[in-house]
Design an enzyme around this catalytic site. Sequence first.
Site, PDB file in Angstrom:
ATOM      1  N   ASP A   1     -17.337  37.690   9.104  1.00  0.00           N
ATOM      2  CA  ASP A   1     -16.524  36.224   9.014  1.00  0.00           C
ATOM      3  C   ASP A   1     -15.091  36.821   9.270  1.00  0.00           C
ATOM      4  O   ASP A   1     -14.121  35.783   8.581  1.00  0.00           O
ATOM      5  CB  ASP A   1     -17.095  35.283   7.960  1.00  0.00           C
TER       6      ASP A   1
ATOM      7  N   HIS B   1     -14.693  36.461  14.146  1.00  0.00           N
ATOM      8  CA  HIS B   1     -13.994  35.721  15.081  1.00  0.00           C
ATOM      9  C   HIS B   1     -12.709  36.619  15.754  1.00  0.00           C
ATOM     10  O   HIS B   1     -12.060  37.361  15.003  1.00  0.00           O
ATOM     11  CB  HIS B   1     -13.110  34.903  14.106  1.00  0.00           C
ATOM     12  N   LEU B   2     -12.606  36.338  17.130  1.00  0.00           N
ATOM     13  CA  LEU B   2     -11.831  37.321  17.816  1.00  0.00           C
ATOM     14  C   LEU B   2     -10.563  36.518  18.496  1.00  0.00           C
ATOM     15  O   LEU B   2      -9.493  37.056  18.873  1.00  0.00           O
ATOM     16  CB  LEU B   2     -12.519  38.153  18.909  1.00  0.00           C
TER      17      LEU B   2
ATOM     18  N   HIS C   1     -23.008  26.897  10.190  1.00  0.00           N
ATOM     19  CA  HIS C   1     -21.847  26.933   8.959  1.00  0.00           C
ATOM     20  C   HIS C   1     -22.326  25.804   8.299  1.00  0.00           C
ATOM     21  O   HIS C   1     -22.191  24.493   8.378  1.00  0.00           O
ATOM     22  CB  HIS C   1     -20.583  26.490   9.612  1.00  0.00           C
TER      23      HIS C   1
ATOM     24  N   ASN D   1     -15.612  29.294  18.034  1.00  0.00           N
ATOM     25  CA  ASN D   1     -14.706  28.372  17.640  1.00  0.00           C
ATOM     26  C   ASN D   1     -13.261  28.574  18.285  1.00  0.00           C
ATOM     27  O   ASN D   1     -12.170  28.500  17.520  1.00  0.00           O
ATOM     28  CB  ASN D   1     -14.960  27.864  16.449  1.00  0.00           C
TER      29      ASN D   1
ATOM     30  N   ALA E   1      -7.988  28.379   7.190  1.00  0.00           N
ATOM     31  CA  ALA E   1      -9.014  29.163   6.217  1.00  0.00           C
ATOM     32  C   ALA E   1      -9.415  30.543   7.100  1.00  0.00           C
ATOM     33  O   ALA E   1      -9.471  30.366   8.231  1.00  0.00           O
ATOM     34  CB  ALA E   1      -9.960  28.136   6.027  1.00  0.00           C
TER      35      ALA E   1
ATOM     36  N   HIS F   1     -21.079  38.249  12.551  1.00  0.00           N
ATOM     37  CA  HIS F   1     -20.188  37.126  12.299  1.00  0.00           C
ATOM     38  C   HIS F   1     -18.562  37.468  12.848  1.00  0.00           C
ATOM     39  O   HIS F   1     -18.281  37.739  11.646  1.00  0.00           O
ATOM     40  CB  HIS F   1     -20.570  36.255  11.210  1.00  0.00           C
TER      41      HIS F   1
ATOM     42  N   LYS G   1     -24.155  28.523  17.810  1.00  0.00           N
ATOM     43  CA  LYS G   1     -23.384  28.402  16.332  1.00  0.00           C
ATOM     44  C   LYS G   1     -23.216  26.947  16.443  1.00  0.00           C
ATOM     45  O   LYS G   1     -22.436  25.992  17.037  1.00  0.00           O
ATOM     46  CB  LYS G   1     -22.325  29.085  16.301  1.00  0.00           C
TER      47      LYS G   1
ATOM     48  N   HIS H   1     -22.471  33.147   6.330  1.00  0.00           N
ATOM     49  CA  HIS H   1     -21.678  33.426   5.198  1.00  0.00           C
ATOM     50  C   HIS H   1     -22.093  32.747   4.080  1.00  0.00           C
ATOM     51  O   HIS H   1     -21.590  31.978   3.536  1.00  0.00           O
ATOM     52  CB  HIS H   1     -20.374  33.032   5.395  1.00  0.00           C
TER      53      HIS H   1
HETATM   54  C1  NCD Z   1     -13.166  30.637  10.454  1.00  0.00           C
HETATM   55  C2  NCD Z   1     -11.826  30.567  11.391  1.00  0.00           C
HETATM   56  O1  NCD Z   1     -10.931  30.785  10.868  1.00  0.00           O
HETATM   57  O2  NCD Z   1     -12.150  30.415  12.465  1.00  0.00           O
HETATM   58  N1  NCD Z   1     -12.466  30.380   9.022  1.00  0.00           N
HETATM   59  C3  NCD Z   1     -12.960  30.831   7.677  1.00  0.00           C
HETATM   60  O3  NCD Z   1     -12.444  30.284   6.670  1.00  0.00           O
HETATM   61  N2  NCD Z   1     -14.176  31.285   7.662  1.00  0.00           N
HETATM   62  C4  NCD Z   1     -14.049  29.592  10.856  1.00  0.00           C
HETATM   63  C5  NCD Z   1     -15.241  29.737   9.753  1.00  0.00           C
HETATM   64  O4  NCD Z   1     -16.193  30.560   9.886  1.00  0.00           O
HETATM   65  O5  NCD Z   1     -15.655  28.939   8.983  1.00  0.00           O
HETATM   66 ZN    ZN Z   2     -16.734  32.126  10.619  1.00  0.00          ZN
END
Ligand code: NCD
Ligand code: ZN
Length: 332
Positions: free
Chosen positions: A240, A14-15, A134, A40, A256, A12, A95, A168
């Site tokens: 995450d 995010h890049l 999620h 996302n 977040a 999991h 997702k 998560h």
């Molecule tokens: C993630 C993000 O910033 O893309 N943020 C997070 O708080 N985990 C998105 C997500 O996985 O909820």
């Molecule tokens: Zn995430």
Amino acid sequence: MQLQLTSPLDMHLHLRENSMLQNVAPLSSKTFSGALIMPNTLPPITTKEMLLAYKKEILEATKEDNFTPYMTLFFSSSYDYNFLKSLKDDLLAIKLYPAGITTNSEGGVAEFNIEQLRPTLEAMSALDIPLCIHGESSGFVMDREAEFIPIYKELASAFPNLKIIMEHITTAAATKALLEHKNLYATITLHHLYTTLDDLAGGMLQPHLFCKPIAKRPEDREALLNLALNAHPKVMFGSDSAPHPKSAKEAPGCAAGVFTAPIALQALAELFEKYNKLDNLQTFVSDNAQKIYKITPPKKEVVLVKKEFRVPKSYGDVVPFLANQTLRWSIQ
Ligand code: NCD
Ligand code: ZN
């Protein structure tokens, strides 16, 4: 003392895109052999063209390393069997975000109506494409994950051949539901194994610990530790890791996301050692994911050594989890 990990996986991740991707992607590819890439982005990944272009951008940014980006699509109930079949070889999972629940999720699912979701979920089931979720309601922030559990259960029962990944997880309630359905699996992050709500807001507010879902109670963290440290076959590591520039975190409206990718293996080694469970780390960070997702990642041997590692105060303009703290393990 040394610890060798074979083909660590981050299921999991995010890049982002553009300059942020250039900054963070090599930090993952250096120590991980593959990662499940979240869709996302702005805008989210919803077409074959976008998915292939995004994969190309990641491969280009990580070309120094042997690294597989396992791609995902942003869920929509408009995807039909033929569309998904045409993409089957290019993605690993889809997702699903409830609309507006987290960063860039505005186009997510607004209402969980099983009949409306059925055609897409049946197509995914038939094509053996896992559904990553999620799982949070839009209720009171501490209760969101628990309030979503009936939806997980309903989906797991209605689509028994669909593999559903509870992303998560943060609560003891989620760990219980996970064990009750054979087609439910889960990812667990590093920061939810380390922190509770107290670390985020019990003293001075710590924006770099703020993420969705928010860290919960000590007993919830204990339940997560119990599954992760024992490398329960239904759980796998998913960081995450969600980078935001410092200016978006240290702001009145804090974005977040916790950025953990470059320090994840070192911090996991420290945690597993503390509980005398180092022998289970390989299973948690790689073997379980290989079985759950039926993947064979590129072979990569990562050696951790018992040597102090001071976590940098930032990577570019992103502040990592445990910034400025000293860990006991470093990457050789
Ligand atoms: C993630 C993000 O910033 O893309 N943020 C997070 O708080 N985990 C998105 C997500 O996985 O909820
Ligand atoms: Zn995430």
